[in-house]
Write a protein that holds these residues in place. Structure first.
Motif, short mmCIF file in Angstrom:
data_model
loop_
_atom_site.label_atom_id
_atom_site.label_comp_id
_atom_site.label_asym_id
_atom_site.label_seq_id
_atom_site.Cartn_x
_atom_site.Cartn_y
_atom_site.Cartn_z
N VAL A 29 0.83 -1.20 0.00
CA VAL A 29 0.00 0.00 0.00
C VAL A 29 0.86 1.25 0.00
O VAL A 29 2.05 1.20 0.26
N THR A 30 0.22 2.34 -0.28
CA THR A 30 0.94 3.60 -0.37
C THR A 30 0.15 4.71 0.30
O THR A 30 -0.93 4.49 0.82
N ARG A 31 0.69 5.89 0.25
CA ARG A 31 0.09 7.06 0.87
C ARG A 31 -0.01 8.16 -0.18
O ARG A 31 0.93 8.41 -0.92
N ILE A 32 -1.17 8.79 -0.23
CA ILE A 32 -1.37 9.94 -1.11
C ILE A 32 -1.67 11.13 -0.21
O ILE A 32 -2.57 11.07 0.62
N GLN A 33 -0.88 12.17 -0.36
CA GLN A 33 -1.04 13.37 0.46
C GLN A 33 -1.01 14.58 -0.46
O GLN A 33 -0.33 14.59 -1.47
N GLY A 34 -1.76 15.59 -0.10
CA GLY A 34 -1.76 16.80 -0.90
C GLY A 34 -2.23 18.00 -0.12
O GLY A 34 -2.65 17.89 1.03
N THR A 35 -2.15 19.14 -0.78
CA THR A 35 -2.58 20.40 -0.19
C THR A 35 -3.56 21.05 -1.15
O THR A 35 -3.28 21.15 -2.35
N VAL A 36 -4.70 21.48 -0.61
CA VAL A 36 -5.69 22.18 -1.42
C VAL A 36 -5.41 23.67 -1.30
O VAL A 36 -5.37 24.22 -0.20
N GLU A 41 -2.28 31.09 -3.73
CA GLU A 41 -1.70 30.01 -2.94
C GLU A 41 -2.23 29.95 -1.50
O GLU A 41 -1.57 29.42 -0.60
N MET A 42 -3.43 30.48 -1.27
CA MET A 42 -4.05 30.40 0.05
C MET A 42 -4.47 28.95 0.30
O MET A 42 -5.04 28.31 -0.58
N VAL A 43 -4.20 28.44 1.52
CA VAL A 43 -4.64 27.09 1.83
C VAL A 43 -6.15 27.07 2.04
O VAL A 43 -6.74 28.04 2.51
N ILE A 44 -6.77 25.98 1.64
CA ILE A 44 -8.22 25.83 1.74
C ILE A 44 -8.53 24.73 2.76
O ILE A 44 -8.37 23.55 2.47
N PRO A 45 -8.96 25.10 3.97
CA PRO A 45 -9.34 24.08 4.96
C PRO A 45 -10.75 23.54 4.65
O PRO A 45 -11.53 24.17 3.95
N GLU A 67 -4.49 23.41 7.56
CA GLU A 67 -3.38 23.80 6.68
C GLU A 67 -3.66 23.43 5.23
O GLU A 67 -2.78 23.51 4.39
N GLY A 68 -4.89 22.95 4.95
CA GLY A 68 -5.26 22.56 3.59
C GLY A 68 -4.78 21.18 3.19
O GLY A 68 -4.93 20.77 2.05
N VAL A 69 -4.23 20.42 4.13
CA VAL A 69 -3.63 19.12 3.84
C VAL A 69 -4.67 18.01 3.96
O VAL A 69 -5.44 17.98 4.91
N PHE A 70 -4.65 17.10 2.99
CA PHE A 70 -5.47 15.89 3.04
C PHE A 70 -4.55 14.69 2.89
O PHE A 70 -3.47 14.78 2.29
N VAL A 71 -4.97 13.53 3.44
CA VAL A 71 -4.15 12.32 3.39
C VAL A 71 -5.05 11.12 3.15
O VAL A 71 -6.10 10.99 3.78
N PHE A 72 -4.60 10.25 2.25
CA PHE A 72 -5.21 8.94 2.05
C PHE A 72 -4.13 7.91 2.40
O PHE A 72 -3.11 7.85 1.73
N GLU A 73 -4.35 7.13 3.46
CA GLU A 73 -3.41 6.09 3.88
C GLU A 73 -3.88 4.74 3.38
O GLU A 73 -5.07 4.51 3.22
N VAL A 104 2.80 9.60 -2.78
CA VAL A 104 2.44 10.59 -3.79
C VAL A 104 2.11 11.90 -3.10
O VAL A 104 1.34 11.93 -2.14
N GLU A 105 2.70 12.98 -3.58
CA GLU A 105 2.46 14.32 -3.03
C GLU A 105 1.86 15.18 -4.13
O GLU A 105 2.41 15.26 -5.23
N LEU A 106 0.72 15.81 -3.84
CA LEU A 106 0.02 16.62 -4.84
C LEU A 106 -0.27 18.03 -4.33
O LEU A 106 -0.47 18.22 -3.14
N LYS A 107 -0.33 18.97 -5.27
CA LYS A 107 -0.86 20.30 -4.99
C LYS A 107 -2.14 20.44 -5.81
O LYS A 107 -2.12 20.32 -7.02
N VAL A 108 -3.23 20.67 -5.11
CA VAL A 108 -4.53 20.82 -5.76
C VAL A 108 -4.86 22.30 -5.74
O VAL A 108 -5.08 22.87 -4.68
N LYS A 109 -4.85 22.92 -6.92
CA LYS A 109 -5.09 24.36 -6.99
C LYS A 109 -6.46 24.62 -7.59
O LYS A 109 -6.71 24.30 -8.75
#
Length: 123
Positions: A29-36, A41-45, A67-73, A104-109
């Protein structure tokens, strides 16, 4: 002297080692993490994020933190579609492929309705 008991212990130990290695390499398994992010570039909670497996259509859901961060473990390897949106923004959609033991690290804009839609950024 090599007895039957010693041989049995050795065989048992080898079997345990192979089973642990097989479990780690098969279906890892893996981890997917990102910032919305929003405009400037304002973070979206509290953004709702969905990760959909393109093979079996199962979906995982997450919400971005303050901080706008989401995680899928515990995501299994495969092809996925990640989507998010807000009432004030265009829907963001990106297809990603996940490999064994990959992080996986993503930036969701997100783009406002009044500005052109953002292109999905690469990891």
């Amino acid at each position: 002297m090599f007895t039957k008991l010693t041989a049995l212990k050795t065989i048992l130990l080898v079997c345990c080692l192979f089973s642990v290695d097989f479990a780690q390499s098969n279906g890892a398994v893996t981890r997917i993490q990102g910032t919305v992010l929003g405009p400037a570039e304002m973070v979206i909670p509290d953004a709702s994020v969905t990760l959909t497996n393109l093979t079996d259509r199962t979906a995982l859901h997450a919400t971005s933190n303050q901080e706008g961060v989401f995680v899928f473990e515990g995501v299994k390897p495969g092809r996925y579609e990640l989507s998010t949106g807000a009432e004030w923004a265009f829907r963001y959609v990106k297809r990603i492929s996940v490999k064994d033991r990959e992080s996986v690290e993503l930036k969701v804009k997100l783009s406002l309705y009044s500005s052109p839609p953002a292109q999905a950024s690469s990891p």
